[in-house]
Enzyme design. Structure first.
Site, PDB file in Angstrom:
ATOM      1  N   TYR A  82      -7.264  -7.121   0.519  1.00  0.00           N
ATOM      2  CA  TYR A  82      -6.448  -6.466   1.549  1.00  0.00           C
ATOM      3  C   TYR A  82      -7.197  -6.308   2.875  1.00  0.00           C
ATOM      4  O   TYR A  82      -6.589  -5.927   3.875  1.00  0.00           O
ATOM      5  CB  TYR A  82      -5.918  -5.120   1.049  1.00  0.00           C
TER       6      TYR A  82
ATOM      7  N   ALA B 212      -8.316  -0.659   2.503  1.00  0.00           N
ATOM      8  CA  ALA B 212      -8.342  -2.133   2.488  1.00  0.00           C
ATOM      9  C   ALA B 212      -9.323  -2.530   1.396  1.00  0.00           C
ATOM     10  O   ALA B 212     -10.511  -2.761   1.631  1.00  0.00           O
ATOM     11  CB  ALA B 212      -8.769  -2.669   3.848  1.00  0.00           C
ATOM     12  N   ILE B 213      -8.796  -2.578   0.181  1.00  0.00           N
ATOM     13  CA  ILE B 213      -9.635  -2.850  -0.987  1.00  0.00           C
ATOM     14  C   ILE B 213      -9.439  -4.306  -1.390  1.00  0.00           C
ATOM     15  O   ILE B 213      -8.310  -4.812  -1.383  1.00  0.00           O
ATOM     16  CB  ILE B 213      -9.239  -1.927  -2.174  1.00  0.00           C
TER      17      ILE B 213
ATOM     18  N   GLU C 149       3.545   6.895  -4.768  1.00  0.00           N
ATOM     19  CA  GLU C 149       4.787   7.131  -4.015  1.00  0.00           C
ATOM     20  C   GLU C 149       5.744   8.038  -4.812  1.00  0.00           C
ATOM     21  O   GLU C 149       6.448   8.866  -4.237  1.00  0.00           O
ATOM     22  CB  GLU C 149       5.466   5.794  -3.714  1.00  0.00           C
TER      23      GLU C 149
HETATM   24  C1  UD2 Z   1       4.667   0.108  -2.066  1.00  0.00           C
HETATM   25  C2  UD2 Z   1       4.537   1.179  -1.010  1.00  0.00           C
HETATM   26  C3  UD2 Z   1       3.118   1.712  -1.016  1.00  0.00           C
HETATM   27  C4  UD2 Z   1       2.715   2.215  -2.371  1.00  0.00           C
HETATM   28  C5  UD2 Z   1       2.929   1.121  -3.405  1.00  0.00           C
HETATM   29  C6  UD2 Z   1       2.696   1.688  -4.808  1.00  0.00           C
HETATM   30  C7  UD2 Z   1       6.041   0.746   0.871  1.00  0.00           C
HETATM   31  C8  UD2 Z   1       6.251   0.009   2.150  1.00  0.00           C
HETATM   32  N1  UD2 Z   1       4.830   0.587   0.288  1.00  0.00           N
HETATM   33  O1  UD2 Z   1       3.883  -0.959  -1.506  1.00  0.00           O
HETATM   34  O2  UD2 Z   1       2.978   2.753  -0.072  1.00  0.00           O
HETATM   35  O3  UD2 Z   1       3.483   3.351  -2.694  1.00  0.00           O
HETATM   36  O4  UD2 Z   1       4.266   0.593  -3.350  1.00  0.00           O
HETATM   37  O5  UD2 Z   1       3.098   0.807  -5.763  1.00  0.00           O
HETATM   38  O6  UD2 Z   1       6.896   1.461   0.396  1.00  0.00           O
HETATM   39  N2  UD2 Z   1      -4.215  -1.717  -1.644  1.00  0.00           N
HETATM   40  C9  UD2 Z   1      -5.449  -2.320  -1.412  1.00  0.00           C
HETATM   41  N3  UD2 Z   1      -5.869  -3.290  -2.260  1.00  0.00           N
HETATM   42  C10 UD2 Z   1      -5.126  -3.706  -3.318  1.00  0.00           C
HETATM   43  C11 UD2 Z   1      -3.874  -3.109  -3.552  1.00  0.00           C
HETATM   44  C12 UD2 Z   1      -3.446  -2.119  -2.683  1.00  0.00           C
HETATM   45  O7  UD2 Z   1      -6.140  -1.998  -0.452  1.00  0.00           O
HETATM   46  O8  UD2 Z   1      -5.574  -4.604  -4.056  1.00  0.00           O
HETATM   47  C13 UD2 Z   1      -3.792  -0.635  -0.731  1.00  0.00           C
HETATM   48  C14 UD2 Z   1      -3.383  -1.164   0.633  1.00  0.00           C
HETATM   49  O9  UD2 Z   1      -3.665  -0.184   1.590  1.00  0.00           O
HETATM   50  C15 UD2 Z   1      -1.890  -1.347   0.469  1.00  0.00           C
HETATM   51  C16 UD2 Z   1      -1.537  -0.148  -0.400  1.00  0.00           C
HETATM   52  O10 UD2 Z   1      -2.643   0.021  -1.286  1.00  0.00           O
HETATM   53  O11 UD2 Z   1      -1.232  -1.348   1.719  1.00  0.00           O
HETATM   54  C17 UD2 Z   1      -0.254  -0.300  -1.180  1.00  0.00           C
HETATM   55  O12 UD2 Z   1      -0.287  -1.432  -2.009  1.00  0.00           O
HETATM   56  P1  UD2 Z   1       0.749  -2.609  -1.817  1.00  0.00           P
HETATM   57  O13 UD2 Z   1       0.983  -2.787  -0.359  1.00  0.00           O
HETATM   58  O14 UD2 Z   1       0.338  -3.780  -2.596  1.00  0.00           O
HETATM   59  O15 UD2 Z   1       2.013  -2.019  -2.525  1.00  0.00           O
HETATM   60  P2  UD2 Z   1       3.543  -2.331  -2.147  1.00  0.00           P
HETATM   61  O16 UD2 Z   1       3.648  -3.376  -1.107  1.00  0.00           O
HETATM   62  O17 UD2 Z   1       4.335  -2.509  -3.389  1.00  0.00           O
END
Ligand code: UD2
Length: 343
Positions: A116, A112-113, A293
């Protein structure tokens, strides 16, 4: 004088080859064999026969059929015989007993950065309702804002461990670095405290039971966007310059980065390999299309998960509610990417 065989006559007769004749004949035979060997090699024929067979095998892809919902509660397995976990394919009562006897503690690692941290409360509250109920759990929260970690009432045998880490300006870097951090803490901390480690995205909430049925040496979850998709549409990294590169004729499933796990030893190996690939990409000025991923998906092709979780374990209601899902256990929380990322 030498003896030799005349096939038509079916018997040995005396011949009259000189030593010199025989020497020339043997040399010719050896030369013919050598030439044919090198010709085959240069054409790749000697190699290509088995490789072609292998390629043909790799081209045979039947997984979308496998991913139809289970009927009559049958066990479903991957081609390498890993169970695919859907509701109704396991007996939780028996499994609960087995894991309780082993006194298993599971670690749930989340990041949780920056902004988040807003997702932490719902995540922890719902995890207390549905995640590994009746078992010991350590929540490992990696954050740059420890003061913003909310207090949540926990059941007995469960605790929150807050670990402060640095942030990065790019959200992609935050996602990528999760592999490095989990690798470091696998050796330093997790190995001493938990048997299994589960890695989860934080912008999610539990909505139904997620129990010990998921635990295995190494497990991954089929991405909800690709459970019915053909291999050619998987969003693997397709540029050969990246360490996460996957050719079009390889790959079993497209796995979600949002939920995977295994024993601490297996997670150590996975995160090490992915982190090394990420660093090599960085050196070569390339970033995989779906960050960590993409590297995870590459890893799972060559290190097959021992359990595969159905999309019940990572779902997004934006994809609707198809009949195949009896349970939507772990759901994406809607978010405004522009408002939350890099803040
Ligand atoms: C997708 C994937 C994720 C990751 C990401 C990479 C799914 C459901 N999720 O999510 O696992 O592979 O793509 O691009 O397939 N985070 C922070 N602070 C930030 C940004 C990210 O804490 O400012 C952490 C947080 O735990 C978050 C995770 O990184 O849940 C993944 O980031 P995201 O949720 O923004 O990425 P998303 O939704 O595209």
């Amino acid at each position: 004088m030498y003896l030799f065989f005349i096939p038509g006559k079916g018997r040995w007769v005396k011949g009259c080859f000189t030593k010199h004749n025989l020497y020339v004949m043997s040399c010719t035979i050896v030369l013919c064999f050598s030439l044919s060997y090198f010709w085959n090699m240069s054409n790749g024929t000697w190699q290509n026969t088995p490789v072609k067979m292998y390629n043909t095998m790799r081209m045979t892809y039947k997984n979308p059929e496998l991913l139809k919902p289970p009927r009559n509660d049958v066990l479903m397995v991957t081609p390498w015989l890993a169970p695919i976990i859907w509701d109704g394919t396991y007996n939780l009562e028996i499994l609960n007993e087995q894991f309780r006897q082993r006194n298993v503690t599971t670690g749930l690692a989340v990041f949780a950065i920056k902004k988040y941290v807003v997702f932490l409360k719902k995540f922890l509250e719902t995890a207390e309702m549905y995640f590994m109920v009746g078992h010991k759990v350590n929540y490992y929260i990696f954050t740059d804002r420890p003061q913003d970690v909310p207090e949540v009432a926990l059941r007995e045998g469960r605790k929150v461990v807050v670990l402060q880490i640095q942030n990065y300006s790019r959200w992609q870097e935050i996602c990528l670095r999760r592999m490095e951090v989990m690798n470091h803490f696998s050796q330093q901390l997790f190995i001493n405290e938990v048997s299994y480690l589960v890695s989860a995205d934080i912008d999610m909430r539990f909505n139904d039971e997620v129990g010990v049925e998921i635990l295995s040496d190494l497990f991954g979850t089929i991405h909800p966007g690709f459970y019915a998709a053909e291999r050619r549409s998987f969003t693997y990294e397709r540029r050969p310059a990246s360490q996460a590169y996957v050719p079009h004729d390889e790959g079993d499933f497209y796995y979600a980065g949002a939920f995977f796990g295994g024993t601490v030893k297996e997670i150590y190996k996975l995160t090490k390999k992915c982190h090394e690939g990420i660093m090599m990409d960085k050196k070569n000025g390339i970033e995989a299309v779906w960050q960590e991923e993409s590297h995870l998906n590459k890893y799972f092709i060559y290190h097959k998960p021992t359990k595969v979780l159905s999309p019940e374990y990572v779902w997004d209601d934006n994809l609707g509610r198809p009949n195949i899902l009896r349970k939507r256990r772990f759901l994406a929380v809607p978010k405004n990417h522009a408002a939350i990322r890099n803040k």
